[in-house]
Design an enzyme around this catalytic site. Structure first.
Site, PDB file in Angstrom:
ATOM      1  N   SER A  59       0.607  -0.618   0.131  1.00 53.88           N
ATOM      2  CA  SER A  59      -0.230  -0.180   0.175  1.00 53.88           C
ATOM      3  C   SER A  59       0.926   1.722  -0.185  1.00 53.88           C
ATOM      4  CB  SER A  59      -1.141   0.048   0.830  1.00 53.88           C
ATOM      5  OG  SER A  59      -0.119   0.690   2.361  1.00 53.88           O
ATOM      6  N   LYS A 125       4.141   1.336   9.801  1.00 57.08           N
ATOM      7  CA  LYS A 125       4.442   2.710  10.269  1.00 57.08           C
ATOM      8  C   LYS A 125       5.988   3.231  10.485  1.00 57.08           C
ATOM      9  CE  LYS A 125       0.272   2.112   8.535  1.00 57.08           C
ATOM     10  NZ  LYS A 125      -0.533   2.839   7.291  1.00 57.08           N
TER      11      LYS A 125
END
Length: 271
Positions: A59, A125
């Site tokens: 992603s 992240k």
């Protein structure tokens, strides 16, 4: 020796038929091949569990730092080891929240972790908030402990919109309180859904994670789906991109490599 009643069948002294000697060279070769294969599998398992594990990026939540189609190595030893350092950890019926040889992540690290919601999905992240920090987004600007994080506008980032059309979006150099500098983009300007948030207080033993693609990242700002990440859920720190190929091009299609591999990204360290 004497002849058995069956024609030309030779037997030994106790009447049992003689057998042709085994091809010891062939069997030795097979055993050696199996031995080497098992050893290689064990070494790979140890390396994957204790040292480095490969991941690929599916992603765009960390664009522009990491792109869809990047393949990277994550160091498993950087933060020590927990249950979630083991392969197939979601199937291990042990509730263990601690770590051995634990080392706290630094603000600005890009880390892989198990999603707290199910403790099985791998997420990646950037570490933004440490235990006890107060985090808030105000008009697109990250605030940590009541102070706006410095950001400097740089050249727009060229990307595609939700319909696949080329577009340019605002890009910034963001400097975290500990001096880590990295790029972020604001696809929706400073008016995205997560550009104005409540004040978050990071609980003890947890971390606040965010994507660099601030308007296209499901991260700790979304308490219902990600929220604060327990220390035990950290898998490792992203270290290096070892392969990268254009989005939509399968890595196994080697005939497409010359035109679609992002050669300049190979073997680059991750910041």
């Amino acid at each position: 020796m004497h002849l058995n009643r069956r024609r030309n069948a030779r037997v030994d002294y106790d009447g049992k038929p003689l057998r042709k000697p085994a091809d010891t060279g062939t069997w030795a070769s097979i055993r050696e091949t199996l031995k080497v294969g098992i050893q290689a599998l064990l070494i790979a398992l140890v390396v994957r569990t204790l040292l480095f594990q490969p991941f690929n990026i599916p992603s765009g939540s960390l664009v522009p730092t990491l792109l869809i189609g990047d393949y990277l190595f994550v160091s498993k030893y950087s933060y020590g080891y927990s249950k979630y350092s083991l392969p197939l950890s979601e199937y291990i019926p042990i509730q263990a929240d601690g770590r051995i040889w634990g080392a706290d992540p630094k603000r600005g690290d890009i880390a892989v972790f198990k999603l707290p919601k199910d403790n099985s999905t791998d997420y990646i992240k950037r570490v933004i908030g440490l235990p006890g920090d107060k985090i808030q987004m105000i008009d697109g600007v990250l605030n940590i402990n009541g102070k706006a994080v410095k950001r400097e506008r740089i050249a727009d980032y060229e990307t595609t919109d939700p319909y696949g059309q080329p577009t340019k979006v605002p890009q910034y150099m963001e400097t975290l309180p500990n001096g880590v500098v990295h790029r972020v983009i604001e696809r929706d300007g400073d008016n995205g859904f997560w550009d104005k948030t409540e004040l978050y207080t990071v609980p003890p033993g947890h971390f606040f994670m965010m994507g660099d693609n601030r308007d296209n990242s499901t991260d700790s700002r979304d308490l219902a789906n990600v929220g604060y990440v327990p220390f035990a859920n950290l898998v490792g720190r992203a270290e290096m991109i070892f392969f990268s190929i254009d989005e939509g091009t399968p890595a196994w299609q080697v005939w497409n490599w010359p035109a679609h591999v992002r050669w300049s990204r190979l073997f680059t360290t991750i910041h």
